[in-house]
Motif scaffolding. Structure first.
Motif, short mmCIF file in Angstrom:
data_model
loop_
_atom_site.label_atom_id
_atom_site.label_comp_id
_atom_site.label_asym_id
_atom_site.label_seq_id
_atom_site.Cartn_x
_atom_site.Cartn_y
_atom_site.Cartn_z
N PHE A 153 0.83 -1.20 0.00
CA PHE A 153 0.00 0.00 0.00
C PHE A 153 0.87 1.26 0.00
N CYS A 154 0.49 2.21 -0.85
CA CYS A 154 1.28 3.44 -0.96
C CYS A 154 0.38 4.65 -1.15
N LYS A 155 0.55 5.64 -0.28
CA LYS A 155 -0.07 6.95 -0.47
C LYS A 155 1.01 7.90 -1.00
N VAL A 156 0.71 8.59 -2.09
CA VAL A 156 1.68 9.50 -2.69
C VAL A 156 1.60 10.83 -1.95
N ILE A 157 2.61 11.07 -1.11
CA ILE A 157 2.62 12.27 -0.28
C ILE A 157 3.46 13.37 -0.90
N ASP A 158 4.64 13.00 -1.37
CA ASP A 158 5.59 13.99 -1.87
C ASP A 158 5.92 13.70 -3.34
N ASN A 159 4.92 13.78 -4.18
CA ASN A 159 5.11 13.60 -5.62
C ASN A 159 5.62 12.21 -5.98
N PHE A 160 6.89 11.92 -5.73
CA PHE A 160 7.48 10.70 -6.25
C PHE A 160 8.24 9.87 -5.22
N GLY A 161 8.54 10.43 -4.06
CA GLY A 161 9.38 9.72 -3.11
C GLY A 161 8.78 8.41 -2.63
N ASP A 162 7.57 8.46 -2.10
CA ASP A 162 6.95 7.26 -1.54
C ASP A 162 6.67 6.23 -2.63
N ILE A 163 6.07 6.68 -3.73
CA ILE A 163 5.75 5.74 -4.79
C ILE A 163 7.02 5.25 -5.48
N GLY A 164 8.07 6.08 -5.50
CA GLY A 164 9.34 5.64 -6.08
C GLY A 164 9.89 4.44 -5.34
N VAL A 165 9.86 4.50 -4.02
CA VAL A 165 10.33 3.38 -3.20
C VAL A 165 9.44 2.16 -3.41
N CYS A 166 8.13 2.35 -3.35
CA CYS A 166 7.21 1.21 -3.43
C CYS A 166 7.24 0.55 -4.80
#
Length: 398
Positions: free
Chosen positions: A28-41
């Motif tokens: 599960f991923c919520k995109v908080i800061d444009n690309f950081g969280d989703i980049g990791v996930c």
């Protein structure tokens, strides 16, 4: 922004059909800061699928931001299999599905309550992991893998902390990453192919090549002015990001992908958004990389090149404690004078004000910092990577 499978078909959309059996992993991923969280996930999900043959569902609340990292996605689809991963839109009214064997919530994103209820109805229940933010602080090792029983349900959540030491969860790193980097560094043909794909040519020999990826930062103008009067030519490769307004202010005109600006010793090239696969090559190509957040920060360390990190700003300057904690670890093996130069520059960059003299000192230290970056990368590579540790931990609990 921000891995690559050895198979060339990695960039193709494999299927738009959902999984018909219970998956191995829900991420599960919520995109908080444009690309950081989703980049990791996105990196993590691909590695699970491609290196461990795991069936993975990646739940993302902002598929528009995700599409920049994965242009092959069809924005009209709420469910799509891409690069071996089933990508699903995380709707506010959550779909009734059977939870995977392992449920990973990234960065305390709080998975839906009705999904948690379904987890509790399964016997045995899924392994529930909270993947936390990366930090070099000393307390992290003591909290890594700690269990947290649910207040009302027969579920236990485990906290999983990435880190820089063997008593933490390690860092994201694909099996072939170091081999690909070495091949790229040794191949003029691969480097020329990278420039051609960009529709550009490599700068002349002797130019300091710098990548610039940052949040909004008032020090960007200071840095560009310092490069303009540099004794050595500087070519700044700036992917379209939140740095663009500050660069445009320095240029005195609007800028877009493909634009170039020459002023004094400085050449600025505005790049289109660089997806993950090509961003690694950009880091490998440059003599110095300015990075931000978590994903590009980790990739810059695997690039084994000098770097400058802009940490994600937090209230009451809490982020500066994390910055100093990393600097203490990173600089421990540096000569004291070089460590002072690096720390002062990083702190000035994060404070939003850089003096020309600070840049000159950092530039003079780059040969030593390059040697240090190689040693640091080798030291990190001796540890098990994040996904390997996640898979091992899940196998021990299931």
């Amino acid at each position: 922004m921000l891995s690559r499978s050895p198979a060339p078909s990695l960039l193709t959309v494999l299927s738009s059909a959902p999984m018909t059996t219970r998956p191995d992993w829900d991420v599960f991923c919520k995109v908080i800061d444009n690309f950081g969280d989703i980049g990791v996930c996105w990196r993590l999900a691909r590695q699970l699928a491609n290196e461990y043959a795991a069936s993975v569902r990646l739940w993302v609340d902002d598929l528009d931001s995700f599409r920049l990292l994965c242009p092959q996605r069809d924005p009209a689809l709420s469910i799509e299999c891409v690069q071996g991963v089933e990508v699903r839109r995380w709707e506010s009214l959550f779909t009734a599905v059977t939870p995977a064997r392992v449920v990973l919530e990234s960065f305390a994103c709080r998975i839906p309550e009705n999904f948690v209820d379904r987890m509790a109805q399964l016997s045995p229940p899924p392994l529930w992991i909270n993947l936390d933010y990366l930090s070099a602080e000393a307390w992290v090792s003591g909290c890594h893998l700690l269990p947290s029983p649910h207040a009302h349900l027969p579920l236990v959540k485990y906290f999983f902390f990435p880190g820089f030491t063997t008593d933490t969860g390690g860092l994201l790193r694909e099996r072939d990453l170091r081999t690909r980097r070495r091949c790229f560094a040794a191949s003029t043909d691969l480097q020329n192919d990278w420039w051609r794909a960009l529709g550009s040519a490599a700068p002349r020999a002797g130019t300091l090549l710098v990548s610039l990826f940052a949040y909004e930062n008032t020090a960007i103008g200071d840095l560009l002015h310092a490069w303009e009067v540099s004794g050595r030519p500087v070519c700044c490769l700036a992917p379209c990001s939140r740095t663009l307004p500050a660069i445009a202010a320095y240029a005195g005109r609007a800028l877009a992908a493909g634009d170039r600006l020459q002023r004094g010793a400085l050449e600025i090239r505005i790049l289109p958004f660089v997806e993950q696969l090509r961003y690694d090559s950009l880091l490998w190509l440059c003599d110095l990389n300015f990075v931000r957040g978590e994903d590009s920060f980790v990739r810059a360390q695997w690039a084994a090149r000098p770097l400058v990190w802009q940490i994600y700003p937090q209230q009451e300057a809490a982020h500066l404690i994390k910055l100093d904690a990393f600097l203490a670890r990173y600089c421990a093996m540096l000569p004291q004078a070089t460590a002072v130069v690096l720390c002062e520059f990083w702190q000035a960059w994060n404070a939003g004000r850089v003096e020309t003299a600070q840049w000159q000192q950092l530039a003079a230290s780059l040969p030593l910092l390059h040697e240090h970056a190689l040693r640091w990368e080798a030291r990190l590579a001796a540890q098990d990577d994040l996904v390997k540790q996640l898979v091992r931990f899940s196998a021990s609990r299931l």
